[in-house]
Structures are given as structure tokens and as C-alpha cells.
Design a protein around this motif. Sequence first.
Motif, PDB file in Angstrom:
ATOM      1  N   PRO A 256      52.959 -37.635  12.802  1.00  0.00           N
ATOM      2  CA  PRO A 256      51.887 -36.741  12.353  1.00  0.00           C
ATOM      3  C   PRO A 256      50.598 -37.512  12.113  1.00  0.00           C
ATOM      4  O   PRO A 256      50.612 -38.733  11.929  1.00  0.00           O
ATOM      5  CB  PRO A 256      52.443 -36.176  11.038  1.00  0.00           C
ATOM      6  N   LYS A 257      49.474 -36.817  12.101  1.00  0.00           N
ATOM      7  CA  LYS A 257      48.195 -37.468  11.812  1.00  0.00           C
ATOM      8  C   LYS A 257      48.146 -37.861  10.334  1.00  0.00           C
ATOM      9  O   LYS A 257      48.750 -37.218   9.483  1.00  0.00           O
ATOM     10  CB  LYS A 257      47.034 -36.542  12.171  1.00  0.00           C
ATOM     11  N   ALA A 258      47.397 -38.912  10.054  1.00  0.00           N
ATOM     12  CA  ALA A 258      47.368 -39.470   8.702  1.00  0.00           C
ATOM     13  C   ALA A 258      45.939 -39.585   8.187  1.00  0.00           C
ATOM     14  O   ALA A 258      44.976 -39.643   8.959  1.00  0.00           O
ATOM     15  CB  ALA A 258      48.025 -40.857   8.697  1.00  0.00           C
ATOM     16  N   ASP A 259      45.834 -39.619   6.857  1.00  0.00           N
ATOM     17  CA  ASP A 259      44.528 -39.846   6.229  1.00  0.00           C
ATOM     18  C   ASP A 259      44.112 -41.308   6.331  1.00  0.00           C
ATOM     19  O   ASP A 259      42.929 -41.613   6.446  1.00  0.00           O
ATOM     20  CB  ASP A 259      44.587 -39.451   4.742  1.00  0.00           C
ATOM     21  N   ILE A 260      45.103 -42.206   6.263  1.00  0.00           N
ATOM     22  CA  ILE A 260      44.834 -43.643   6.297  1.00  0.00           C
ATOM     23  C   ILE A 260      45.861 -44.314   7.205  1.00  0.00           C
ATOM     24  O   ILE A 260      47.050 -43.999   7.135  1.00  0.00           O
ATOM     25  CB  ILE A 260      44.932 -44.269   4.891  1.00  0.00           C
ATOM     26  N   VAL A 261      45.408 -45.242   8.044  1.00  0.00           N
ATOM     27  CA  VAL A 261      46.320 -46.084   8.820  1.00  0.00           C
ATOM     28  C   VAL A 261      45.991 -47.536   8.494  1.00  0.00           C
ATOM     29  O   VAL A 261      44.833 -47.958   8.583  1.00  0.00           O
ATOM     30  CB  VAL A 261      46.201 -45.841  10.337  1.00  0.00           C
ATOM     31  N   LEU A 262      47.002 -48.273   8.098  1.00  0.00           N
ATOM     32  CA  LEU A 262      46.888 -49.707   7.790  1.00  0.00           C
ATOM     33  C   LEU A 262      47.928 -50.423   8.629  1.00  0.00           C
ATOM     34  O   LEU A 262      49.109 -50.080   8.580  1.00  0.00           O
ATOM     35  CB  LEU A 262      47.155 -49.961   6.303  1.00  0.00           C
ATOM     36  N   HIS A 295      46.408 -45.624  19.826  1.00  0.00           N
ATOM     37  CA  HIS A 295      47.306 -44.775  19.040  1.00  0.00           C
ATOM     38  C   HIS A 295      46.724 -44.489  17.658  1.00  0.00           C
ATOM     39  O   HIS A 295      46.777 -43.360  17.170  1.00  0.00           O
ATOM     40  CB  HIS A 295      48.679 -45.429  18.886  1.00  0.00           C
ATOM     41  N   ILE A 296      46.189 -45.527  17.012  1.00  0.00           N
ATOM     42  CA  ILE A 296      45.679 -45.375  15.648  1.00  0.00           C
ATOM     43  C   ILE A 296      44.498 -44.416  15.622  1.00  0.00           C
ATOM     44  O   ILE A 296      44.396 -43.560  14.733  1.00  0.00           O
ATOM     45  CB  ILE A 296      45.314 -46.752  15.067  1.00  0.00           C
ATOM     46  N   VAL A 297      43.604 -44.538  16.598  1.00  0.00           N
ATOM     47  CA  VAL A 297      42.466 -43.616  16.658  1.00  0.00           C
ATOM     48  C   VAL A 297      42.958 -42.186  16.831  1.00  0.00           C
ATOM     49  O   VAL A 297      42.504 -41.260  16.142  1.00  0.00           O
ATOM     50  CB  VAL A 297      41.510 -44.011  17.798  1.00  0.00           C
ATOM     51  N   ARG A 298      43.928 -41.982  17.720  1.00  0.00           N
ATOM     52  CA  ARG A 298      44.479 -40.636  17.933  1.00  0.00           C
ATOM     53  C   ARG A 298      45.210 -40.141  16.687  1.00  0.00           C
ATOM     54  O   ARG A 298      45.204 -38.938  16.385  1.00  0.00           O
ATOM     55  CB  ARG A 298      45.464 -40.624  19.113  1.00  0.00           C
ATOM     56  N   GLY A 299      45.857 -41.059  15.972  1.00  0.00           N
ATOM     57  CA  GLY A 299      46.704 -40.677  14.845  1.00  0.00           C
ATOM     58  C   GLY A 299      45.974 -40.432  13.543  1.00  0.00           C
ATOM     59  O   GLY A 299      46.585 -39.992  12.566  1.00  0.00           O
ATOM     60  N   ASP A 302      40.528 -36.300  11.290  1.00  0.00           N
ATOM     61  CA  ASP A 302      39.069 -36.378  11.250  1.00  0.00           C
ATOM     62  C   ASP A 302      38.652 -36.747   9.830  1.00  0.00           C
ATOM     63  O   ASP A 302      39.107 -36.129   8.853  1.00  0.00           O
ATOM     64  CB  ASP A 302      38.434 -35.045  11.645  1.00  0.00           C
ATOM     65  N   GLY A 303      37.825 -37.768   9.699  1.00  0.00           N
ATOM     66  CA  GLY A 303      37.421 -38.261   8.382  1.00  0.00           C
ATOM     67  C   GLY A 303      38.346 -39.329   7.842  1.00  0.00           C
ATOM     68  O   GLY A 303      38.044 -39.948   6.819  1.00  0.00           O
ATOM     69  N   GLY A 304      39.475 -39.550   8.511  1.00  0.00           N
ATOM     70  CA  GLY A 304      40.436 -40.557   8.065  1.00  0.00           C
ATOM     71  C   GLY A 304      39.911 -41.959   8.289  1.00  0.00           C
ATOM     72  O   GLY A 304      39.005 -42.193   9.095  1.00  0.00           O
ATOM     73  N   ARG A 305      40.494 -42.925   7.582  1.00  0.00           N
ATOM     74  CA  ARG A 305      40.017 -44.304   7.666  1.00  0.00           C
ATOM     75  C   ARG A 305      41.156 -45.245   8.017  1.00  0.00           C
ATOM     76  O   ARG A 305      42.320 -44.954   7.738  1.00  0.00           O
ATOM     77  CB  ARG A 305      39.332 -44.713   6.370  1.00  0.00           C
ATOM     78  N   ALA A 306      40.783 -46.377   8.592  1.00  0.00           N
ATOM     79  CA  ALA A 306      41.788 -47.335   9.055  1.00  0.00           C
ATOM     80  C   ALA A 306      41.300 -48.749   8.836  1.00  0.00           C
ATOM     81  O   ALA A 306      40.098 -49.032   8.837  1.00  0.00           O
ATOM     82  CB  ALA A 306      42.092 -47.116  10.540  1.00  0.00           C
TER      83      ALA A 306
END
Length: 483
Positions: A256-262, A295-299, A302-306
Amino acid sequence: MNQNDIVQKLWNLCDVLRDDGINYSDYVAELVQLLFIKMEHENQASGILAEHKLPEYARWATLSGLSGLNLLNHYKETLLKLSRSTDPLIAAIYADAQTSLKEARHLEQLIKSLDSIDWFSAAKDGLGDLYEGLLEKNANETKSGAGQYFTPRPLIDSIIALVKPQPGETIQDPAAGTAGFLIAADSYIKARTDQLYDLTEKQRTFQRTRAYLGMELVGGTRRLALMNCLLHGMEGDAEGVVHLGNTLGSAGSALPKADIVLSNPPFGTAKGGGGPTRDDLTYATSNKQLAFLQHIVRGLKDGGRAAVVLPDNVLFEAGVGADIRRDLMDKCNLHTILRLPTGIFYAQGVKTNVLFFQKISQAATGSTKAVWVYDLRANMPKFGKRTPLTREHFSAFEAAYGDDANGRSARKDEGESGRFRSFSREAVKARGDSLDISWLKDDNAEDAADLPEPAVLAREAVDELSAALSELEAILADLGEPA
């Protein structure tokens, strides 16, 4: 005993395993199967766990009450039963678990040694943090490449402090390793919510079971991650916080899409059919980091940060690499790049960076107006056992980054003699969209004696040539020509 003393005592138990013919690289994998049972017992005894998660036959009291062949045979049978547990999380933790111990006296010695540790002192700092310390010791001491999936804790803590995860946000790591990023994010939130007691019961349940999700390709590493998360009070869904699967395959496209990817994706080029099999990535590439970046950009929502750790080649690779960087800067605001010191990962020759960005939307263009670059590589000490990396090494960068998680704080360009500079999107474009930007003269620049081992240099060259060959083959395929 402080935590470092206990970690060293646990590490010394590896001598017992070595006496039983167990390989150096398998020490921790063997030890943690038993250690988890002990820690679960200690958590329950201290009231951290309301009830045992393990069945009666697998509890510490049962094991410590046996001896000789009865003990060894019971332990082997215990691991087999746990791998077939009806509890999906316990079954996942002990999937394919087995012991290589051949002599019962060595197992008895391990049990007695674990019983002799001052677990009250260990519990004061948290058994999860103790477990983390053992994993870190393994990454620092072994030569098996463990450091590739173990990101230095001072770096993780610095990244978390800047990204500022909040309760209620979903946080993902698509290359989870031993779950260091996810655990640090959880610890950050707990420290600011009185261990979640400031939250409602519904919010607490969300944090324990739905806030964090990771994916890991290697079963043994995932086992360490699941144990690590449980010892930190992170339960996840029925499969645990970290799922087993290939992020660059169908399993990754289902996340699923996420608010934050680290994340700190694995280094190198996929080989032996292990390349991306996704059909939803815009640009085909055998370079794993470039595929993970897509993948991270797709995941991201909108507005999420990585914040993503990536090697230098991702910043300068031409062809499809440049296409992926342009796509990143269109869909996201790539506001900050941190050039990391060399030698902080398992291979001295690997030069890495952290990319901080916020996704605007999948259809956006021109989202990045300027990229700020902080050079923490030039004129830095050589990190290792004699000069360990600490959180203090990141303090000036954190101050320059500012309080806003998306890089919108007022910032100062320090000029050609400073470490922090701003480069407009036009200036980056004029560089051929290369983000490998440096300006400081490095007085500690590598001379011939400081170069990486020949094997490291050869591997880097093979990886780059393999990536180039794969791209040429893809071009031929598009033209209808045989490779």
C-alpha cells in the motif's frame, strides 16, 4: 552491567558455537533462536508482556529444566514445532529454523550463560535495544556483508529526527533488513507520546499493528527483523511488521502507499534472474537502487516524504539513470542531499548519500525548484573501530537542514568554502541532471594506499558494466534486434 557489557557477553557466547563447528557468519542466526525464547521469558516476568507468546513446550523454564540428549532433542523438536505453529507470526519467526548444535553440553552451556546475565539491568534499557546492540555487533564484527543491511544507528537516528514521523502516519521500508528504520521511527514517536499513553486506545492499536510495514527478501534477515520488532512492542499484522517478499517483484507492487518511506536499499546490480520483474515501473533497469527509487516514488502518498540511502552511481549514472532522476525531480521536491562519509558501510569503497524528498503527485512536473547539498564527506575522519560514527557528527547538518521535515525552513547557502549549498533546477539540468555535486577540496582524498580492496573495485566495475550491458540489450530489444 551496562548494555555494552551484556552485548559483549552475548557475543562471547559465539565461542561456544564455534566449538561446535558453527560457521562465524551463522553465529547470530543460531544464537538468536535461543535468545528470543529467553527474552520473551524476561519480558513476561517483568510485566512488559501480559502473557507468553510461546507455547509451554517452547518456554525458557521448560528448556532450562532439561539436560543432556533430552535437552538437545527437545530443542530440535521445539524449533520444528514452532515453524509449524498455528500462530502465523511465531511460524514466520521460526520458519525453516533449525540448530546446527551437535553436542548437548554446548546447548547446556549456552542456557546457563544466558541465565547468568543480569537481565534486570538489561530490561532497564529495553530488551529490544539490547537485541539491537547484538545485531549491530554482528554487522561491525563479521566480514560476511552483514553491514550491507545494517544501517549505522547514528545515521538512522539523525534521519528520523529530520523526517519527524508522527502518530497516525504509515511508515514503510521496502528493504527492511533488521528493521532498524522502522524501530527507530517507533521509538521516536513513543518518546514523544509517553510510550503511546498520550494516545487513545484506538490510536495505540494503530501504532502497534498498522503503522509500520517492511519487506525483506532474505528469510534469515526477516527472522531477525520480526524478533527485533516484537521485542520493541511492534506487532504488525498477521504476518508481522516485516513481510517476506521481493519488493522489485509482484509483492512490491502490492504494497500500500505510505506517508513516509525510509530505506537503505541493497547495493549492487541484480544477477541470476534476480532483477526487477515489475511492469509498473516507468524505466527498465537492472540497477537495484534505481529500481527501488522508482518504487519508493510510486509508493508514496501525495504529500508523503522519504529519506533514502543511495550510492553515488545513482546520482551520476547516465542514460536511464538520468531519466529516473528527472522523473524524481518532476514528481517530487528533491530538497536535500546529504553526501555521507566513506567507510561507514561494510565495503570501504562504497560512497553513499541520503536523498530527502516530498512527493507532489504522480502526474506532477517541475516539482523540484532547487536542491540543497550538504557535503559531510570531504575532510572527514576515516570511520571505523578507532573512530566510530556518532550522532554528534550529524549535528551541524541537522542544524542546517532546519526544523521543517520537508526542507522548507530558512536555509543559508554557505558558499564554496562551506558544507551546505543550494543548486537551482536549471543548474542541475546544465550538469546533465547529475546530482553528484561536490565543490570542497578534500585534503583527505584517497591516494593509492587508501583505495578500496581490489575485489571491491572489481565488483563495482562489474556492476556498472552489467548495468550498461543490460541497458544496451534493452535498446536492441526495442529496435527488434537480437541481443
